[in-house]
Every structure is written in structure tokens, then in C-alpha cells.
Write a protein that holds these residues in place. Structure first.
Motif, PDB file in Angstrom:
ATOM      1  N   LEU A 149       0.822  -1.110   0.124  1.00  0.00           N
ATOM      2  CA  LEU A 149       0.099   0.044  -0.039  1.00  0.00           C
ATOM      3  C   LEU A 149       1.078   1.090  -0.080  1.00  0.00           C
ATOM      4  O   LEU A 149       1.783   1.341   0.768  1.00  0.00           O
ATOM      5  N   VAL A 150       0.564   2.300  -1.043  1.00  0.00           N
ATOM      6  CA  VAL A 150       1.465   3.286  -0.989  1.00  0.00           C
ATOM      7  C   VAL A 150       0.589   4.451  -0.850  1.00  0.00           C
ATOM      8  O   VAL A 150      -0.471   4.653  -1.398  1.00  0.00           O
ATOM      9  N   LEU A 151       0.926   5.496   0.070  1.00  0.00           N
ATOM     10  CA  LEU A 151       0.319   6.708   0.260  1.00  0.00           C
ATOM     11  C   LEU A 151       1.269   7.606  -0.464  1.00  0.00           C
ATOM     12  O   LEU A 151       2.341   8.112   0.286  1.00  0.00           O
ATOM     13  N   ASP A 152       1.019   8.183  -1.088  1.00  0.00           N
ATOM     14  CA  ASP A 152       1.796   9.155  -2.041  1.00  0.00           C
ATOM     15  C   ASP A 152       1.334  10.591  -1.782  1.00  0.00           C
ATOM     16  O   ASP A 152      -0.025  11.044  -1.405  1.00  0.00           O
ATOM     17  N   GLU A 153       2.318  11.392  -1.336  1.00  0.00           N
ATOM     18  CA  GLU A 153       2.042  12.873  -0.965  1.00  0.00           C
ATOM     19  C   GLU A 153       0.914  12.921   0.278  1.00  0.00           C
ATOM     20  O   GLU A 153      -0.024  13.704   0.244  1.00  0.00           O
ATOM     21  N   GLU A 176      -0.825  -7.776   6.956  1.00  0.00           N
ATOM     22  CA  GLU A 176       0.592  -8.001   6.459  1.00  0.00           C
ATOM     23  C   GLU A 176       1.289  -7.423   5.576  1.00  0.00           C
ATOM     24  O   GLU A 176       2.347  -7.370   5.140  1.00  0.00           O
ATOM     25  N   LYS A 177       0.497  -6.314   4.886  1.00  0.00           N
ATOM     26  CA  LYS A 177       1.219  -5.808   3.763  1.00  0.00           C
ATOM     27  C   LYS A 177       2.210  -4.786   4.227  1.00  0.00           C
ATOM     28  O   LYS A 177       2.448  -4.658   5.401  1.00  0.00           O
ATOM     29  N   GLN A 178       2.958  -4.250   3.236  1.00  0.00           N
ATOM     30  CA  GLN A 178       4.107  -3.472   3.456  1.00  0.00           C
ATOM     31  C   GLN A 178       3.569  -1.960   3.026  1.00  0.00           C
ATOM     32  O   GLN A 178       3.199  -2.011   1.793  1.00  0.00           O
ATOM     33  N   THR A 179       3.458  -0.994   3.943  1.00  0.00           N
ATOM     34  CA  THR A 179       3.093   0.193   3.766  1.00  0.00           C
ATOM     35  C   THR A 179       4.159   1.145   3.488  1.00  0.00           C
ATOM     36  O   THR A 179       5.143   1.230   4.174  1.00  0.00           O
TER      37      THR A 179
END
Ligand code: AMP
Length: 618
Positions: A149-153, A176-179
Motif C-alpha cells: 500500500l503506497v500513500l503518496d503525498e 501483513e501488507k508493506q506500507t
């Protein structure tokens, strides 16, 4: 370090190499191996322009199971523009990954189409927070197999009020995801997300003065509040090849300035949240294709704009939050290019410059608003170059030449040149004839105006200089001013009255700048050739023209004279009230636009792109 050494698979390395990326940027060098070799979370403090899209995009692509059609990575970005940009970049990086499917979803477009796209199997979804929530609520996106999961800006998403949506997305996706969280700043709200939802995240901070920030010249201009708009126009006129973003504080101000500029004949348009998605798309499309020369935008609407060629960021008004300045200035000097970020301030706002200086760790250069005669000269030189460099459509123009030749038969070559140039030049000469000094503190008394005192063109305190580069080295006047400014560490606007010949050029500077220029050029080489700069005997020529300093009848405050050529007049205005301009064809724009004076937008943009090619030479 090279991309091959980072542990990426061959198809990705091939695509990245084709894109011309030779070495990883600092954030890529750190984030890529980290994400490839760990499955713990990551916080990246980095702005756009640092290469962060590839920093998270490449290792994610590397880990995608192409035989599995389920969604394995979810990337959340604050705006549609940024989302589309990220997906475009990922598609480029994944060009050689067969079976890769990336879907972008955002508000303002048909959710049914997006649901259909997702149902075909999207290994990566790029989404805006609101639309992602919609899809989750409708149960139209399966997130149970999400690994990334990417949170950009992130700071910007929170600024925009997406706090709850972000919380829900973080909670709904597998534990378990990689954030991977990226943010230009680390306010407490972003820190809270990291603490609450991320597990001992590894932090990477890219120094504020990133590769691109070093190439930005920060300038400020002190003006009286009432002259703010006039000063803006003057700066634009002084930079005929400008390709800029003008930042305003509110939607209303954005619309107002855009409308004024359009009315005054500039190739400008507005981008803000009151426009429909279709209108915003249309504006961005024209800006990206450089059909539009000046984008007037709010901070929120301009987020995610990734246009590499922006030459100037113009802060019409300072942002309320000084940190926003970094976002704004980061729109220029991208991908190794040079750029200017300038601010118009009144005396009361001056202290904020110091605040920003502290934040960015760089000093502002005080700019001088060019005099009317300086603008005229700059425009004339631009025009001369334009006429000289224009591509002639031999076949199409041939039938008309006999008539023209007959008409000009009696005229000398010098007279013909004078006449052709005057078609455009008279207009800005006329406009600037009565121009006053707009610099804060400049003398502008009623007495001066009444007596029609002429501008001082004697240039006392000015030094004319010589440099042994010219058009054969690929320079036009703007490029040369940039180059000299760059080497001498002074603002390009200080390099005035350039006369660029083929193998050498002349320019004026304040006498105080002469010595630093001589010193800084001592060891300068261009393509392995030593560059020689010298002072000339001439103490600086005046530039001619210039008239009384009466204001009346001088600079236009809207309305006034319209540019000639195609749709510069009413057809512009027809569309400007809605700011989107979808009703206006880009061709009418092309004909009618221009930098206020001296050149239509097509010429300006074409010369800007020529300039771009030239700049690459040094
Ligand atoms: P970003 O910070 O992801 O918005 O990237 C800024 C710009 O730098 C984009 O135009 C990228 O195409 C470009 N870029 C990213 N990584 C590299 C690299 N390693 N080498 C050269 N250009 C890059």
C-alpha cells in the motif's frame, strides 16, 4: 551505482535504461533495495522531483506476480492528475512486463467503467482516496491479496481532508501488507498515521536541497500592492519564452488573474477546484502540450503536475503556509533542468521571505522589475531571432511573393526589416512608452509624471560586457542570460540588453556585478572550450526609446489593446468566464495567444522548445 546493482529484474532495467535513467536518484538508491529485501514499512520524506515514483514503483513492479490477476498493490494519491502520472510512469517502467495491468481510478469519471476495468484483473490500482472509498463501499475491489500500500503525498492528502478515508483504507487492507508512505513534510497528522498503522517504519529523508532544488533560483520582487498585477505582466513580458505556473491563494484570485491575463492577450488559463473535471483536463492537456503558456493555479489543483519544462514558478501571492512554497517551487527545475521561482511581495510581507529562506536553506535574490525600455529591447531581440529562425513554407508562400516583392521593390533591405519588425514592435513600444518604475521605493512622483520626465537611459552604473559564446553555441538571449546567471551566481534577470551574435555576445549588468562575473568565469569551460568574459569600453548602451514617465495611457490594466492575429480578441473572452475553455479550439488559442506582446503563443512555445534543445548543450 547503477540500476542493475539494485537487484531489479531485467525487463525493468531495460525499460528504465530506455527512459534515459542512468543512475538511481538518492531516494531510489535507498528505497529500492530496502523494499526488495525487507517487508517492513517505509516512510520516505521526499518531494516530487526527487524520483520517488520510481523509488516505490520499481520494487513494487519487481514483486508483482504477473500470472496472478488479483490486486497486489494499491497506490493512493491526492489528485487525479498525480494518479494518472503515477500510472503512466509505472506503465513505462513495466513496458516489458507481459501481462501487467494497471488501472487508475478517480472521481469525476464514470465509476462503472472503472469497475469494469478492475474486474478484468488489475495487479496494481492507482486511486484517489475518495474514489477508493466508493469502490470499497460498493465491494467492487478486492483488497485481500494486497501486498503493498503506497500513500503518496500523504501530507497533501491530509490537507485536503482525506483523513478518514486514509484511515479506512489502511484498516481495510490486510495487516501483513508493506506500507510505503511518502510525504514532502512530516506534520503531526502524518506522524500519527505512521505511528498508528505502520510497524517500526524505516525512514528515508531526502535532503530538502535535492538535485532539482539546487537548480532553482529563488527571487523576490518588492512591489506596491496596487502594482502586483502590472509587475507580474512586466516579468512575463521580459521573458518571452516563459512556460510558467502562476500560483494564487484562492480559487477566486486564480480565476480573476487568469481572466485578466486572457483579456490582456496572454496565453493563460485557470486551474482550480471550481472547474469541472472536464475543464481541468482540457486545461492540463493544453498546458502539457505547451499550447498553453501560462497556467494560473491554486495549490491544490496544481498538485501532481509533472511537467518537466516549466521555466518559471510565479508566486503571485505567498501561500498562507510557508511550507507550501516548497511544493510550488518544486514544479520547476525538474529532471536536471534549471528554473526560477519568484515571489511578488509588498513591504509588509517581507519578513516571510526570511522565513522561507530558513525553511529551504537557500537565499533569495532580490530582483528588479525590468524597466519598460528593457522589456522592449528584450522583446525586440526575441522578435528578431524569431523572424530569423522561422521555418519558411517555401511552396505555400511562393504564389504570394511576386506581389510582395513588387511592393517592396523600392525599399532597401534595412527598410524592409524595419517595417516587418515594426508590425509587432510598435505595439509594445507604444504600451511601454509611458511605463513607470514598478519597484517598491522607486521614485515616481506626480511632478515627474506631470513634466513628462524621460526615463534615465544613460545607464550610469552599468557595465557592458563581452562573452565569447553566441548563437553557434546554441544560445538565444534567454538561454545566455540563464547560462551567465548560472555560472556567475546572479539572477538571469540581472543580465540585460543582450546582443547575441553568432560567435560572441554582449550584455549589460550593474557595475557591481562585473567583478564577480569575471571571477566566476575564470575557469569556466563549455564543451571543453575556455569561456572568456571581458568588460567593454562602452559603458552600456541605452537601448533607445523610452518615453515620458507619465502613467496615463501607459500600461494597461486589463482591456486595452488587443493582440492582432486570429482569436486573440473576443473568441478568447467567450470561453474565459468558465475558465475551462473547452469551447475554445486550441488553434484559436495558438493564433491569438502570446506573451502579451511580441509573439504569438505558437512562436513562444516553439522557441521555448528550441531553447530547450539548446540548453542541453551546456
Ligand atoms: P518524481 O519525483 O517521481 O516525480 O520524478 C521526477 C522526474 O525525474 C520525472 O520526470 C522522472 O522521469 C525523472 N527521474 C526519476 N528518476 C530518474 C533517474 N534515476 N534518472 C533520471 N531521471 C529520473
Amino acid at each position: 551505482m547503477t540500476f542493475s546493482e539494485l537487484g531489479l529484474i531485467e525487463p525493468i532495467i531495460k525499460a528504465v535504461t530506455e527512459l534515459g535513467y542512468e543512475n538511481p536518484t538518492p531516494i531510489q538508491a535507498e528505497a529500492i533495495p530496502y523494499v526488495l529485501n525487507n517487508n517492513t514499512d517505509l516512510v520516505g520524506l521526499a518531494q516530487t522531483g526527487t524520483g520517488k515514483t520510481a523509488a516505490f514503483g520499481l520494487p513494487i513492479l519487481n514483486s508483482i506476480d504477473l500470472d496472478n490477476r488479483s490486486t497486489q498493490a494499491l497506490i493512493i494519491a491526492p489528485t487525479r492528475e498525480l494518479g494518472v502520472q503515477i500510472a503512466n510512469d509505472l506503465n513505462k517502467f513495466g513496458k516489458y512486463m507481459r501481462g501487467l495491468n494497471i488501472v487508475t481510478v478517480y472521481g469525476g469519471a464514470s465509476i462503472m467503467t472503472q469497475i469494469k476495468d478492475i474486474s478484468r484483473g488489475a495487479q496494481i490500482i492507482v486511486a484517489t482516496p475518495g474514489r477508493m472509498m466508493d469502490l470499497l463501499e460498493r465491494g467492487k475491489v478486492k483488497v485481500n491479496e494486497i501486498k503493498f500500500l503506497v500513500l503518496d503525498e500523504a501530507d497533501e492528502m491530509l490537507n485536503m481532508g482525506f483523513k478518514e478515508d486514509i484511515d479506512t483504507i489502511l484498516k481495510t487492507t490486510p495487516k501483513e501488507k508493506q506500507t510505503l508512505l511518502f510525504s514532502a513534510t512530516m506534520p503531526s497528522e502524518v506522524r500519527r498515521i505512521a505511528n498508528q498503522y505502520m510497524h517500526e517504519p524505516h525512514e528515508i529523508a531526502v535532503a530538502k536541497q535535492s538535485q532539482s532544488a539546487e537548480n532553482i533560483i529563488h527571487q523576490y520582487y518588492e512591489v506596491h500592492e496596487r502594482d502586483r498585477y502590472l509587475a507580474l505582466k512586466r516579468i512575463i513580458d521580459y521573458n518571452p519564452s516563459i512556460f510558467g505556473i502562476i500560483f494564487c491563494r484562492t480559487r477566486h484570485e486564480t480565476q480573476d488573474i487568469a481572466e485578466k491575463l486572457i483579456k490582456d492577450g496572454y496565453n493563460a488559463d485557470a486551474l482550480h477546484g471550481d472547474l469541472s473535471q472536464a475543464q481541468r483536463d482540457s486545461v492540463m492537456k493544453r498546458y502539457r502540450s505547451r499550447t498553453l503558456q501560462l497556467l494560473v493555479a491554486t495549490d491544490v489543483a496544481a498538485r501532481g503536475i509533472d511537467v518537466n519544462e516549466v521555466t518559471h514558478v510565479l508566486n503571485y501571492n505567498l501561500p498562507d503556509d510557508v511550507e507550501v512554497y516548497t511544493h510550488r517551487s518544486g514544479r520547476t527545475a525538474r529532471a536536471g533542468k534549471h528554473g526560477v521561482s519568484l515571489i511578488l511581495v509588498n513591504t509588509r510581507e517581507f519578513s516571510r521571505i526570511r522565513q522561507i529562506e530558513k525553511m529551504i536553506g537557500k537565499q533569495f535574490i532580490k530582483g528588479t522589475i525590468p524597466h519598460g525600455f528593457e522589456v522592449c529591447e528584450k522583446q525586440l531581440i526575441h522578435l528578431v531571432n524569431k523572424v530569423h529562425d522561422i521555418a519558411v513554407s517555401e511552396d505555400e508562400i511562393a504564389p504570394y511573393l511576386p506581389v510582395a516583392n513588387e511592393l517592396f521593390a523600392e525599399m532597401s533591405k534595412e527598410d524592409v526589416i524595419k517595417h516587418f519588425l515594426s508590425v509587432e514592435f510598435n505595439r509594445f513600444l507604444e504600451y511601454y512608452r509611458n511605463a513607470v518604475d514598478l519597484n517598491q521605493g522607486a521614485k515616481r512622483t506626480a511632478g515627474d509624471r506631470e513634466h513628462g520626465k524621460t526615463l534615465n537611459l544613460s545607464n550610469s552604473g552599468t557595465q557592458r560586457m563581452f562573452i565569447n559564446v553566441g548563437t553557434t553555441d546554441g544560445f538565444d538571449d534567454n538561454q545566455l542570460a540563464d547560462y551567465i546567471g548560472d555560472v556567475a551566481k546572479i539572477a538571469p534577470s540581472q543580465i540585460r540588453q543582450l546582443s547575441v551574435r553568432d560567435k560572441f555576445s554582449f550584455f549589460n549588468v550593474d557595475a557591481a556585478h562585473a567583478d564577480p562575473i569575471l571571477t566566476n568565469f575564470k575557469k569556466e569551460k563549455l564543451n571543453n572550450r575556455p569561456i572568456r568574459v571581458d568588460v567593454t569600453e562602452d559603458r552600456g548602451h541605452g537601448g533607445g526609446g523610452g518615453g515620458g514617465e507619465r502613467r496615463s495611457g501607459g500600461e494597461r490594466q486589463g482591456g486595452g489593446e488587443r493582440r492582432s492575429g486570429g482569436g486573440g480578441g473576443s473568441s478568447y473572452r467567450g470561453g474565459s468566464s468558465n475558465g475551462g475553455g473547452s469551447s475554445r479550439s486550441s488553434s484559436s488559442r495558438r493564433d491569438g495567444g502570446g506573451s502579451g506582446y511580441g509573439g504569438g503563443s505558437s512562436s513562444s512555445s516553439s522557441s521555448a522548445s528550441t531553447g530547450e534543445k539548446r540548453r542541453k548543450k551546456y
